[in-house]
Enzyme design. Sequence first.
Site, short mmCIF file in Angstrom:
data_model
loop_
_atom_site.label_atom_id
_atom_site.label_comp_id
_atom_site.label_asym_id
_atom_site.label_seq_id
_atom_site.Cartn_x
_atom_site.Cartn_y
_atom_site.Cartn_z
N GLU A 113 17.29 80.67 11.24
CA GLU A 113 17.00 79.99 9.98
C GLU A 113 18.26 79.81 9.14
OE1 GLU A 113 13.78 80.26 6.31
OE2 GLU A 113 14.25 82.06 7.45
N TYR B 288 4.46 83.77 7.82
CA TYR B 288 5.03 85.11 7.60
C TYR B 288 4.45 85.75 6.34
CZ TYR B 288 8.81 84.99 11.15
OH TYR B 288 9.54 84.99 12.30
N GLN C 299 5.40 78.09 9.25
CA GLN C 299 5.78 79.49 9.45
C GLN C 299 4.81 80.40 8.73
OE1 GLN C 299 9.99 80.62 9.09
NE2 GLN C 299 9.40 82.21 7.67
#
Length: 387
Positions: free
Chosen positions: A240, A124, A122
Amino acid sequence: MGFETAAREWLDENLNGDFARLRGKGGPGSEHEFFQERLAWDRHLAQAGWTCLGWPERYGGRGATVAEQVVFHEEYARSGAPARVSHVGEELLGPTLIEFGTEEQKRRFLPGIKAVTELWAQGYSEPGAGSDLAAIATTARLDGGRWVINGQKVWTSLAHVAQWAFVLCRTEPGSTRHRGLSFLLVPLDQPGVTVRPIQQLTGTSEFNEVFFDDAVTEADLVVGEPGDGWRVAMGLLTFERGVSTLGQQIGFARELSGIVELAEANGAAADPHIRERIARAYVGLRVMRAHALRTLDAGDVDASVSKLLWANWHRDLGQLAVEVQGPSALLAPTESADITDPEHLGLGDWQRLLLFTRADTIYGGSNEIQRNIIAERVLGLPREARP
């Protein structure tokens, strides 16, 4: 045979032989443990149809109900089965592609996620955009038929073993905050990508810095419309914090039980302060479960409350563990422990729990950000001043 019975019997029958030694291995702070063996276990699960339970059947899932997913996650945790290595792809990206992706993207990526042949990370957080995700500075521009990406991500879990990452980039020059972001699918095995592991207090390195220097991905590997990445990114965060958190709590309960056994064995249970701490931990665990069941279809505010509950509880459990252990918590478990050995890093289980749970209140959205969300969206307090 009911779903719960089928799950329990399959786990009992299959956590044997070469897989038996994986019981209780892996997870946050211990991702170094038996990684290749746990990858083989995940693929074994996939072959038996126990991955991607909640995905629609037309995309390779089982179409399991929320209740069935809860049952499986709890049975999985009770069995002591190892921590999954494919969580990011299966629980985060997969549902996001099903919700926002094109049919071509689904055909390309969902089978590899389900079969655990492609692992995902991920992309981010950045050095200047951790909890404040809207401050992202990594850029991507279209050049012919490809996106060209430049920037840096940080705290990227398991990027060193992943083949792909979903990366939130600023694709509209001059845009600010939530506007002008795009959600791109980027291959990590290319010259323009550098993955640099970050050594943690535990001695392990499951988090990474990832640098993009003219890295590329195909123009059609944007999920949703260009510039609409914030909506897609927030959609992913709701996945999530889904049913897997109930399985997480079974793991927490197992840790608490271990601490109780230790307290009874070494006499710490005779201390009224320790007994009170253990009782509070038990009550806190029951509160977490009740909240999770009540808010399975939660919005971001309920998810923020849940994150605050488990992160603070687990951090306090790590502190309780070493208090129960007493002075021996200051010592390595054996004199021969070698901190350079990835399978034996010179820390006991309770020492690792204490050290790694410092991160629980930061990753996945820091405590401060969760409190801001609750304050602004529930209590109606003024927004925090931003530069």
